[in-house]
Design a protein around this motif. Structure first.
Motif, PDB file in Angstrom:
ATOM      1  N   THR A   3      29.210  22.032  35.817  1.00 23.87           N
ATOM      2  CA  THR A   3      28.462  22.803  36.805  1.00 23.87           C
ATOM      3  C   THR A   3      27.860  21.888  37.839  1.00 23.87           C
ATOM      4  O   THR A   3      27.573  20.712  37.576  1.00 23.87           O
ATOM      5  CB  THR A   3      27.344  23.603  36.133  1.00 23.87           C
ATOM      6  N   GLU A  21      36.780  21.429  36.521  1.00 19.46           N
ATOM      7  CA  GLU A  21      36.489  22.280  37.666  1.00 19.46           C
ATOM      8  C   GLU A  21      34.981  22.474  37.752  1.00 19.46           C
ATOM      9  O   GLU A  21      34.356  22.912  36.792  1.00 19.46           O
ATOM     10  CB  GLU A  21      37.164  23.647  37.502  1.00 19.46           C
ATOM     11  N   VAL A  23      31.761  24.279  38.619  1.00 21.93           N
ATOM     12  CA  VAL A  23      31.358  25.663  38.829  1.00 21.93           C
ATOM     13  C   VAL A  23      29.858  25.685  39.060  1.00 21.93           C
ATOM     14  O   VAL A  23      29.095  25.197  38.224  1.00 21.93           O
ATOM     15  CB  VAL A  23      31.723  26.546  37.614  1.00 21.93           C
ATOM     16  N   GLN A  36      30.424  36.083  46.919  1.00 21.77           N
ATOM     17  CA  GLN A  36      31.571  35.740  46.095  1.00 21.77           C
ATOM     18  C   GLN A  36      31.064  35.157  44.779  1.00 21.77           C
ATOM     19  O   GLN A  36      30.143  34.347  44.771  1.00 21.77           O
ATOM     20  CB  GLN A  36      32.479  34.736  46.815  1.00 21.77           C
ATOM     21  N   ASN A  38      31.809  33.157  41.153  1.00 22.98           N
ATOM     22  CA  ASN A  38      32.660  32.295  40.338  1.00 22.98           C
ATOM     23  C   ASN A  38      31.741  31.529  39.403  1.00 22.98           C
ATOM     24  O   ASN A  38      31.432  30.356  39.609  1.00 22.98           O
ATOM     25  CB  ASN A  38      33.479  31.343  41.219  1.00 22.98           C
ATOM     26  N   THR A  39      31.278  32.200  38.360  1.00 25.89           N
ATOM     27  CA  THR A  39      30.272  31.598  37.491  1.00 25.89           C
ATOM     28  C   THR A  39      30.402  32.176  36.080  1.00 25.89           C
ATOM     29  O   THR A  39      31.232  33.061  35.827  1.00 25.89           O
ATOM     30  CB  THR A  39      28.861  31.828  38.061  1.00 25.89           C
ATOM     31  N   LEU A  91      34.140  33.121  32.338  1.00 27.50           N
ATOM     32  CA  LEU A  91      34.043  32.702  33.733  1.00 27.50           C
ATOM     33  C   LEU A  91      34.589  33.852  34.565  1.00 27.50           C
ATOM     34  O   LEU A  91      35.782  34.158  34.535  1.00 27.50           O
ATOM     35  CB  LEU A  91      34.856  31.425  33.975  1.00 27.50           C
ATOM     36  N   ARG A  93      35.292  35.819  38.129  1.00 28.54           N
ATOM     37  CA  ARG A  93      35.551  35.612  39.557  1.00 28.54           C
ATOM     38  C   ARG A  93      35.696  36.971  40.225  1.00 28.54           C
ATOM     39  O   ARG A  93      36.369  37.863  39.695  1.00 28.54           O
ATOM     40  CB  ARG A  93      36.811  34.783  39.767  1.00 28.54           C
ATOM     41  N   ASN A  95      33.741  39.644  43.600  1.00 32.19           N
ATOM     42  CA  ASN A  95      32.817  39.806  44.714  1.00 32.19           C
ATOM     43  C   ASN A  95      31.784  40.860  44.351  1.00 32.19           C
ATOM     44  O   ASN A  95      31.987  41.660  43.431  1.00 32.19           O
ATOM     45  CB  ASN A  95      33.557  40.182  46.000  1.00 32.19           C
ATOM     46  N   GLU A 108      37.872  40.157  39.785  1.00 31.03           N
ATOM     47  CA  GLU A 108      39.260  39.936  40.166  1.00 31.03           C
ATOM     48  C   GLU A 108      39.984  39.027  39.184  1.00 31.03           C
ATOM     49  O   GLU A 108      41.207  39.085  39.059  1.00 31.03           O
ATOM     50  CB  GLU A 108      39.308  39.341  41.573  1.00 31.03           C
ATOM     51  N   GLU A 111      38.124  34.587  32.629  1.00 30.10           N
ATOM     52  CA  GLU A 111      38.621  33.610  31.665  1.00 30.10           C
ATOM     53  C   GLU A 111      37.624  33.448  30.529  1.00 30.10           C
ATOM     54  O   GLU A 111      36.439  33.219  30.778  1.00 30.10           O
ATOM     55  CB  GLU A 111      38.854  32.260  32.363  1.00 30.10           C
TER      56      GLU A 111
END
Length: 477
Positions: A3, A21, A23, A36, A38-39, A91, A93, A95, A108, A111
């Motif tokens: 993170t 990656e 995050v 948006q 992504n967390t 995780l 992702r 909006n 959308e 994981e």
């Protein structure tokens, strides 16, 4: 995966492909429309829903230490549904949209993550603050005691625990019974687990905080029944309502799909509560043995039948009432929750647990309310107000209700004379403008008083001679 948030010990999921990656953890309370996402979150609810249009989507609730947020999966439902379960860290992702004034995540992609590197404290929703309103006293009507909302579920456990404690302090009179119930509420295991524990794995009140909601509901029911049946002891009823399921805090885990613990499978909450009663009564000086036996009987007999798991059948009025109210509250909650999950309008699908369909449509009465009627559907089905029929009589002939005579107003004192106004200053006279030159008279236009027009056919065609009638007489052209 790591993170990028140095101020928080956020989610640090381990990479699955050898790469990291980064995050950035964004908490649920900070999400706004058009953001948006992504967390990382923890899943506390996952439900497959069929819309009225027939389209299937997933209704999900995501949570972290700042709170919870609703989420929906509209696309790739068949692929994403088996990829995660309630209690998993994911995780997400997508909006943020605004739905009925609340933020909602449109997922959308999703994981499932390994919980090993994650700090569970980062994903425990904060308890809801206790409400300021207190339960009604005995001298107030019973309708003033608001019943808990069935199935509201998330975040209300701490509020219900606070109201349970107030009921014990205000409505239990016997000092030994009150001391025992407060000892249960102050027990570290119960104090930590009751705000989050479900009442069951899936039948009724199957959500975090559901056990506290169920116990509070049964306690309030006992207050009403004790008023109707004064021959039953109110303090014993209150004790049975609180104690009958309280050790489900150790029987069912509040994480990972509400699985039964080893102690829950081997011992069960009835015996666990009886053991806890013995432990607490030994710590209270001079606790009456017969009172302990009656309290233990309330717990051991509350399932009502031997085949339902009760080691004893109800043998006291209080034990029978606690069993009946526990069964009533759990059955009503189970039916309402089934109606809320069902996509149909009037009848639910056949429920395997009860081997029947349930009516969920509006009641055929003047009230016309359905058990789980939604606000949007209520607005559509709202009937227009009936207007009085118009009659042929003019509006002025309609009888009017006589207005009540107004009370005579006291006479006002005469007004004081106003002082004379000061004379206004005279303005300077304006300069006179020069007279304009006289315009010459316009030439007259020769326009006839009447205008006549000939049809176009008269101008293009020659007139034909008028035909004479056969009898030789003249006719008007």
């Amino acid at each position: 995966m790591t993170t990028d948030n140095p101020t928080d010990n956020s989610a640090t999921p381990s990479p699955t492909d050898g790469s990291e990656e980064q995050v950035r953890k964004v908490y649920a309370k900070d999400l706004r429309e058009k953001d948006q996402v992504n967390t990382v979150f923890r899943v506390t609810k996952k439900e497959r829903v069929t819309a009225r249009s027939g389209k299937v989507f997933l209704s999900v609730v995501l949570v972290d230490k700042s709170g919870e947020i609703d989420a929906r999966v509209f696309e790739n439902v068949e692929a994403l549904e088996p990829a995660f379960n309630v209690g998993d860290y994911v995780l997400a992702r997508g909006n943020i949209i605004s739905f009925h004034g609340k933020s909602q995540v449109v997922i959308e992609g999703l994981e499932k993550l390994d919980p090993g590197p994650l700090d569970p404290k980062e994903f425990d929703a904060p308890p809801a603050p206790a409400r300021e309103d207190k339960p009604a006293r005995e001298d107030k009507p019973a309708r003033e005691e608001a019943a808990p909302k069935t199935g509201d579920g998330h975040g209300g456990g701490a509020r219900a625990v606070g109201q349970i404690r107030e009921l014990v302090a205000d409505r239990v009179n016997d000092p030994n019974v009150k001391a025992l119930l407060l000892a249960f509420l102050d027990d570290p295991q119960i104090a930590a687990g009751l705000p989050h524990a479900p009442a069951a794995k899936g039948v009724h009140h199957a959500y975090r905080g559901g056990l506290a909601d169920h116990l509070l509901s049964v306690m309030r029911l006992t207050l009403r029944v004790a008023d109707h049946y004064p021959m039953a002891d109110r303090d014993l009823l209150m004790a049975g309502a609180l104690l009958h399921d309280i050790m489900k805090v150790a029987e069912i885990s509040s994480d990972k799909g509400f699985e039964y613990t080893d102690e829950g499978k081997l011992v069960g909450h009835l015996v666990m509560t009886a053991q806890k009663i013995r432990e607490k009564t030994l710590a209270i000086p001079h606790f009456p043995p017969l009172l302990e036996q009656h309290l233990t009987h309330l717990v051991l007999a509350h399932h009502g039948r031997l085949e339902y798991g009760s080691p004893k059948l109800p043998m006291t009025l209080e034990a029978h009432i606690v069993h009946a109210l526990d069964s009533l509250d759990s059955r009503i909650a189970s039916w309402v929750e089934a109606m809320q999950r069902d996509p149909n309008e009037k009848w639910t699908e056949n429920l395997k647990l009860y081997d029947r369909q349930l009516w969920k449509g509006p009641a055929p009465t003047q009230r016309g309310r359905a058990p789980v009627e939604r606000r949007a559907r209520k607005d559509k089905e709202r009937k227009p107000k009936e207007r009085p029929e118009k009659t042929g009589a003019p509006a002025g002939d309609a009888p009017r209700a006589e207005r009540p005579e107004r009370a005579e107003r006291p006479e006002r004192p005469p007004r004081e004379p106003r002082p004379p106004r000061e004379p206004r200053e005279q303005k300077e006279p304006r300069e006179q403008r020069e007279p304009r030159e006289a315009r010459p008279p316009r030439e007259p236009v020769n326009v006839p008083k009447e205008l006549t027009f000939k049809p176009f056919s008269v101008l293009t065609n020659k007139p034909e001679p008028a035909a004479k009638p056969e009898d030789g007489s003249d006719s008007e052209s």
